[in-house]
Motif scaffolding. Structure first.
Motif, short mmCIF file in Angstrom:
data_model
loop_
_atom_site.label_atom_id
_atom_site.label_comp_id
_atom_site.label_asym_id
_atom_site.label_seq_id
_atom_site.Cartn_x
_atom_site.Cartn_y
_atom_site.Cartn_z
N TYR A 71 -2.58 -7.61 -5.48
CA TYR A 71 -2.14 -6.22 -5.32
C TYR A 71 -0.81 -6.04 -6.02
CZ TYR A 71 -5.70 -4.99 -1.90
OH TYR A 71 -6.89 -4.71 -1.30
N LEU A 72 -0.65 -4.91 -6.70
CA LEU A 72 0.62 -4.64 -7.38
C LEU A 72 1.59 -3.99 -6.40
CD1 LEU A 72 -0.35 -2.98 -10.77
CD2 LEU A 72 0.76 -5.19 -10.48
N THR A 73 2.89 -4.37 -6.54
CA THR A 73 3.90 -3.75 -5.69
C THR A 73 4.47 -2.53 -6.41
OG1 THR A 73 4.46 -6.00 -5.06
CG2 THR A 73 5.90 -4.31 -4.25
N THR A 74 3.62 -1.57 -6.72
CA THR A 74 4.09 -0.32 -7.32
C THR A 74 3.32 0.83 -6.68
OG1 THR A 74 2.42 -0.61 -9.04
CG2 THR A 74 4.68 -1.16 -9.63
N ALA A 75 3.81 2.04 -6.92
CA ALA A 75 3.17 3.21 -6.31
C ALA A 75 1.85 3.52 -7.01
CB ALA A 75 4.11 4.39 -6.34
N SER A 76 1.75 3.26 -8.31
CA SER A 76 0.48 3.51 -9.00
C SER A 76 0.39 2.59 -10.22
CB SER A 76 0.40 4.96 -9.46
OG SER A 76 1.39 5.19 -10.43
N ASP A 77 -0.83 2.41 -10.73
CA ASP A 77 -1.01 1.56 -11.91
C ASP A 77 -1.91 2.25 -12.90
OD1 ASP A 77 -0.88 -0.80 -13.50
OD2 ASP A 77 -2.89 -1.30 -12.81
N ASP A 78 -1.46 2.34 -14.15
CA ASP A 78 -2.27 3.06 -15.14
C ASP A 78 -3.49 2.23 -15.58
OD1 ASP A 78 -0.80 1.24 -16.54
OD2 ASP A 78 0.41 2.74 -17.62
N ARG A 79 -3.51 0.95 -15.20
CA ARG A 79 -4.70 0.15 -15.55
C ARG A 79 -5.68 0.06 -14.38
NH1 ARG A 79 -1.66 -5.00 -17.66
NH2 ARG A 79 -3.68 -5.97 -17.35
N GLY A 80 -5.42 0.85 -13.35
CA GLY A 80 -6.37 0.94 -12.24
C GLY A 80 -6.41 -0.26 -11.31
N ARG A 81 -5.38 -1.12 -11.38
CA ARG A 81 -5.39 -2.26 -10.46
C ARG A 81 -5.00 -1.79 -9.05
NH1 ARG A 81 -1.63 -6.06 -13.97
NH2 ARG A 81 -0.79 -3.99 -14.39
#
Ligand code: URA
Length: 234
Positions: A71-81
């Motif tokens: 899981y990414l620790t960001t609000a959103s991901d442009d690569r859909g992760r």
């Protein structure tokens, strides 16, 4: 209302700590440095260290999460992760992760909309201790950890002294608890890399003495008032 009570009710500090902030001249009411025992009226503008104390309407939210890897620790991901935001209770989207855990790292993550707390926890000057469980490929001895304890060079800068000790040895791997007070990018992994070792599992287990206590992987809960106050005074 007395200024120290006001600050305690706003969750800025305990009353005793509020008195200390006042004595240090860090608290202002309507632009004037507050004195011990001063009172606050409705509509007064109070600042601590220049930061306005938030209005009543802004509900401050504090969550603790056991982040799973992947899981990414960001609000959103442009690569859909997948991101940690997907693990929050439905309808909660106004909080942000405090600092980052790598995509592959799991464990304790705080999420909040309290910018002051986030800033304080992340600022290197605060030297907040963060403890990780690192599983290292192969066998290691306590002596092998000495360079990490005294500091290794990352990007031309020495890391600060840290605590590290072995918690489990196995013929294929070694588990180490390491407590650092900084937050450089991929710091723990790179510290081990600098001594020729590979971290194959990394979990943050504590911030200060706050642990994951019973939160399963992917689990989230609100922090208690005591825990919030504890973090504010770290
Ligand atoms: N150190 C790392 O290497 N990765 C993290 O996610 C946190 C600390």
């Amino acid at each position: 209302m007395r200024i120290n009570k006001f600050l305690a009710e706003k969750g800025v500090a305990s009353r005793r700590h509020a008195d200390k902030l006042i004595e240090e001249g860090k608290v202002q009411i309507n632009g004037k440095t507050a004195t011990l025992g001063a009172s606050v009226e409705d509509g007064d503008e109070v600042t601590v260290d220049g930061t306005p104390v938030l209005n009543k309407e802004t509900k401050l939210l504090y969550y603790i999460m056991n982040k799973p890897k992947g899981y990414l620790t960001t609000a959103s991901d442009d690569r859909g992760r997948k991101t940690v935001m997907e693990l929050l209770p439905k309808g909660i989207d106004r909080v942000y992760p405090v600092g980052r855990l790598d995509y592959e790292t799991e464990g304790l993550l705080i999420l909040t909309n309290d910018g002051d707390l986030a800033y304080r926890l992340m600022h290197p000057k605060s030297e907040v201790p963060k403890t990780y469980l690192a599983r290292i490929e192969g066998t290691m001895t306590e002596k092998d950890l000495n360079p990490l304890r005294s500091g290794v060079e990352l990007d031309g800068v020495m890391t600060k002294k840290c605590k590290a000790h072995i918690v489990e040895t196995h013929k294929l791997y070694t588990k180490v608890h390491i407590t650092i007070t900084e937050g450089k990018n991929r710091q723990v992994r790179r510290m081990f890399e600098s001594i020729g070792r590979t971290v194959d599992l990394l979990r943050r287990v504590k911030i200060g003495s706050l642990g994951l206590s019973g939160l399963d992987r992917g689990g989230v809960r609100e922090l208690t008032e005591e825990e919030v106050l504890y973090l504010k005074n770290l």
